[in-house]
Design a protein around this motif. Structure first.
Motif, mmCIF file in Angstrom:
data_model
loop_
_atom_site.group_PDB
_atom_site.id
_atom_site.type_symbol
_atom_site.label_atom_id
_atom_site.label_comp_id
_atom_site.label_asym_id
_atom_site.label_seq_id
_atom_site.Cartn_x
_atom_site.Cartn_y
_atom_site.Cartn_z
ATOM 1 N N LYS A 198 -10.101 -3.180 10.190
ATOM 2 C CA LYS A 198 -11.556 -3.601 10.494
ATOM 3 C C LYS A 198 -12.261 -2.353 10.093
ATOM 4 O O LYS A 198 -13.741 -2.540 9.812
ATOM 5 N N ASP A 199 -12.158 -1.132 9.902
ATOM 6 C CA ASP A 199 -12.888 -0.222 9.443
ATOM 7 C C ASP A 199 -12.628 0.041 7.925
ATOM 8 O O ASP A 199 -13.062 0.937 7.135
ATOM 9 N N LEU A 200 -12.012 -0.899 7.075
ATOM 10 C CA LEU A 200 -11.824 -0.851 5.640
ATOM 11 C C LEU A 200 -13.003 -1.397 4.838
ATOM 12 O O LEU A 200 -13.785 -2.176 5.268
ATOM 13 N N ASP A 201 -13.060 -1.047 3.585
ATOM 14 C CA ASP A 201 -14.220 -1.420 2.675
ATOM 15 C C ASP A 201 -13.409 -2.550 1.921
ATOM 16 O O ASP A 201 -14.004 -3.675 1.385
ATOM 17 N N PRO A 224 -2.613 3.320 3.523
ATOM 18 C CA PRO A 224 -1.639 2.430 3.454
ATOM 19 C C PRO A 224 -1.468 1.445 4.694
ATOM 20 O O PRO A 224 -1.928 2.070 5.833
ATOM 21 N N ILE A 225 -1.104 0.339 4.684
ATOM 22 C CA ILE A 225 -1.038 -0.577 5.848
ATOM 23 C C ILE A 225 0.361 -1.037 5.604
ATOM 24 O O ILE A 225 0.842 -1.658 4.633
ATOM 25 N N ASP A 226 1.117 -1.105 6.926
ATOM 26 C CA ASP A 226 2.623 -1.478 7.040
ATOM 27 C C ASP A 226 2.388 -3.180 6.979
ATOM 28 O O ASP A 226 2.109 -3.492 8.142
ATOM 29 N N ALA A 227 2.707 -3.765 5.971
ATOM 30 C CA ALA A 227 2.446 -5.258 5.717
ATOM 31 C C ALA A 227 3.796 -6.032 6.605
ATOM 32 O O ALA A 227 3.917 -7.067 6.595
ATOM 33 N N GLN A 247 -14.787 4.484 -1.497
ATOM 34 C CA GLN A 247 -14.747 3.355 -0.643
ATOM 35 C C GLN A 247 -13.031 3.511 0.045
ATOM 36 O O GLN A 247 -12.395 3.710 -0.699
ATOM 37 N N ARG A 248 -13.088 2.807 1.297
ATOM 38 C CA ARG A 248 -11.743 2.949 1.850
ATOM 39 C C ARG A 248 -10.739 1.795 1.400
ATOM 40 O O ARG A 248 -11.103 0.493 1.836
ATOM 41 N N VAL A 249 -9.881 1.930 0.580
ATOM 42 C CA VAL A 249 -8.963 0.821 0.192
ATOM 43 C C VAL A 249 -7.720 0.740 1.146
ATOM 44 O O VAL A 249 -6.772 1.754 0.946
ATOM 45 N N GLY A 250 -7.524 -0.215 1.859
ATOM 46 C CA GLY A 250 -6.252 -0.597 2.576
ATOM 47 C C GLY A 250 -5.294 -0.994 1.521
ATOM 48 O O GLY A 250 -5.568 -2.037 0.766
ATOM 49 N N ILE A 251 -4.027 -0.404 1.351
ATOM 50 C CA ILE A 251 -2.920 -1.022 0.717
ATOM 51 C C ILE A 251 -1.749 -1.720 1.490
ATOM 52 O O ILE A 251 -1.129 -1.031 2.254
ATOM 53 N N SER A 294 -11.286 -11.363 6.521
ATOM 54 C CA SER A 294 -12.619 -12.276 6.504
ATOM 55 C C SER A 294 -13.302 -12.071 7.857
ATOM 56 O O SER A 294 -14.752 -12.055 7.872
ATOM 57 N N LYS A 295 -12.688 -11.587 9.052
ATOM 58 C CA LYS A 295 -13.547 -11.661 10.168
ATOM 59 C C LYS A 295 -14.283 -10.013 10.067
ATOM 60 O O LYS A 295 -15.590 -10.203 10.652
ATOM 61 N N TYR A 296 -13.776 -9.026 9.417
ATOM 62 C CA TYR A 296 -14.798 -7.859 9.073
ATOM 63 C C TYR A 296 -15.604 -7.675 7.935
ATOM 64 O O TYR A 296 -15.867 -6.685 7.871
ATOM 65 N N ASN A 297 -15.478 -8.867 7.217
ATOM 66 C CA ASN A 297 -16.043 -8.860 6.034
ATOM 67 C C ASN A 297 -15.635 -7.738 4.840
ATOM 68 O O ASN A 297 -16.297 -7.038 4.228
ATOM 69 N N VAL A 298 -14.416 -7.657 4.965
ATOM 70 C CA VAL A 298 -13.505 -6.715 3.775
ATOM 71 C C VAL A 298 -13.484 -7.285 2.736
ATOM 72 O O VAL A 298 -12.549 -8.199 2.716
ATOM 73 N N LYS A 299 -13.720 -6.548 1.558
ATOM 74 C CA LYS A 299 -13.347 -7.207 0.479
ATOM 75 C C LYS A 299 -11.803 -7.352 0.011
ATOM 76 O O LYS A 299 -11.132 -6.368 0.454
ATOM 77 N N PHE A 300 -11.436 -8.354 -0.157
ATOM 78 C CA PHE A 300 -9.965 -8.843 -0.312
ATOM 79 C C PHE A 300 -9.626 -9.336 -1.550
ATOM 80 O O PHE A 300 -10.231 -10.137 -2.287
#
Length: 442
Positions: free
Chosen positions: A375-378, A359-362, A331-335, A400-406
């Motif tokens: 939007k394309d993450l799991d 990685p996501i630049d927060a 699964q694609r995991v955004g950090i 929440s918008k793209y139903n990504v587990k958070f």
């Protein structure tokens, strides 16, 4: 008189509670107390029962410094050499050998027996992972604006006159998730001859007409199956079939089709595919029209080692490598983390459970860029210790918008992030809080 107070404090602060550390510390303290006297000159005088011994204060300082470093970092070669060299010089000082020879000999043996422990190695690895990566210096004032025209691999940057100015490779833009119509700021690449330009940031979007750009379809996170020389793709990690014009296709693939790097495909590799919808070859031979856009660097699952339980030490080692009962199945995991801080360690945790770390630049304030990343993450894990306050709300909104587990990791520590990953994968609450959550282990 030789001022030994600071050296004593340093040794006491660095002394751990294990037997070896205590012995080394005690030997060093005895050495100091035995050599202290009323001399104010660089050479201190140590009085024994029969004679007065002059001691080189410089060598005493070197010995104490080496011992302090050795207590702090057992087995450190530089500290061992410093301490042993000082001992040898002190031994050859008149009357020192006769008065303190036995103690110096015991101290020398203890220093030579000092070995680097597993805890020291783990500490160094953790400290290296915690060091922030140097952020490239970019002058945003020099960037010029271009419109992105997406290609099967990479993209073209066109100016206001619809002239192609630069062509970028997939490796430069894959993490940005660019699409045709995105407006970016870019500068010519001077330091790397393999690249024409570098994108500084995404600043907007404009809709392009069908005459300006060829429509591209993609099949993301496809799973490669088969044996070497007979590899193919038919489904992605979600089990969805590869379909071309509504028909299911079994597509043979070869790593030689991938234009960037020397990456070998194996059974279980994860890839992205892309093709032009108007390509006439799709009807007769899809393999000629479909291109490997990207190959993900994912560690393949390894068989579990057999652990023999013979002694108590073996049981302790087994506990040290305990894993949570979790398999992400690619699964694609955004950090969500800022400025690439601690990125390597957290990506290692995701790889450990067979996930794909992204990685996501927060600290990035552009909502459009962050939305494209999420939007394309799991799964997306927010490390609040590194995230900007306004970005926190954006990440929660898009998840929440793209139903990504958070889930949220309030600490930058290894265990906090691992537990947050477990909660997200299992559908548990995003925050651990005061509630009791049972984390199952393998």
């Amino acid at each position: 008189m030789f001022d030994y107070r600071n050296n004593l404090k340093r040794i006491l602060n660095q002394t751990a509670g294990d037997d070896k550390s205590l012995r080394n510390g005690l030997a060093a303290i005895k050495m100091i107390l035995g050599m202290a006297d009323d001399g104010a000159a660089p050479e201190a005088t140590v009085k024994t029962r029969d004679t007065a011994v002059k001691v080189d204060a410089k060598q005493v300082n070197l010995l104490l410094s080496g011992l302090a470093d050795l207590i702090s970092t057992p087995g450190d070669p530089a500290a061992k050499n410093t301490a042993l060299s000082a001992i040898h010089r002190l031994t050859f000082t008149p009357n020192i050998g006769a008065s303190y020879g036995k103690s110096l000999s015991q101290l020398e043996q203890a220093i030579q027996a000092s070995n680097t422990t597993k805890d020291v190695i783990n500490k160094k690895i953790f400290e290296q992972a915690m060091q922030p990566k140097e952020k490239p210096v970019r002058d945003y004032r020099k960037g010029k604006r271009y419109t992105v025209i997406r290609l099967l691999g990479g993209c073209d940057l066109i100016n206001g006159n619809n002239q192609r100015v630069y062509t970028l490779k997939e490796s430069q833009i894959h993490s940005l998730n660019l699409k045709s119509g995105d407006i970016v700021e870019a500068v010519p690449e001077e330091n790397n001859p393999n690249y024409e330009a570098t994108i500084l940031r995404v600043v907007g979007f404009r809709k392009l007409s069908a005459t300006e750009v060829d429509k591209i379809s993609t099949f993301k996170y496809a799973v490669v199956q088969g044996r070497t020389g007979h590899l193919s793709v038919s489904r992605n990690i979600k089990g969805q079939k590869l379909r071309i014009r509504g028909k299911a296709v079994l597509l043979p693939v070869d790593s030689s089709q991938f234009q960037e790097g020397n990456v070998q495909l194996v059974d279980g590799s994860i890839v992205d595919l892309a093709w032009y919808d108007g390509d006439v070859r799709l009807k007769k031979n899809p393999a000629d029209a479909i291109q490997l856009r990207w190959i993900y660097q994912v560690d393949q699952p390894k068989s579990k080692p057999v652990i023999k339980k013979k002694k108590v030490k073996a049981v302790q080692d087994e506990v040290a490598i305990t894993k949570l009962d979790m398999d992400l199945h690619y699964q694609r995991v955004g950090i969500a983390i800022g400025d690439n801080q601690n990125e390597a360690m957290l990506e290692g945790i995701v790889n450990r459970y067979h996930g794909i770390p992204i990685p996501i630049d927060a600290f990035q304030g552009k909502k459009k860029v962050m939305e494209n990343q999420i939007k394309d993450l799991d799964i997306v894990i927010l490390v609040t210790a590194f995230a900007a306050h306004d970005s926190t709300w954006n990440i929660r909104e898009f998840a929440s918008k793209y139903n990504v587990k958070f889930a949220v990791s309030s600490s930058k520590g290894y265990q906090a992030f691992e537990r947050a990953l477990y909660r997200a994968a299992k559908g548990f609450p995003a925050y651990e809080g005061n509630q009791t959550i049972k984390y199952e282990t393998e």
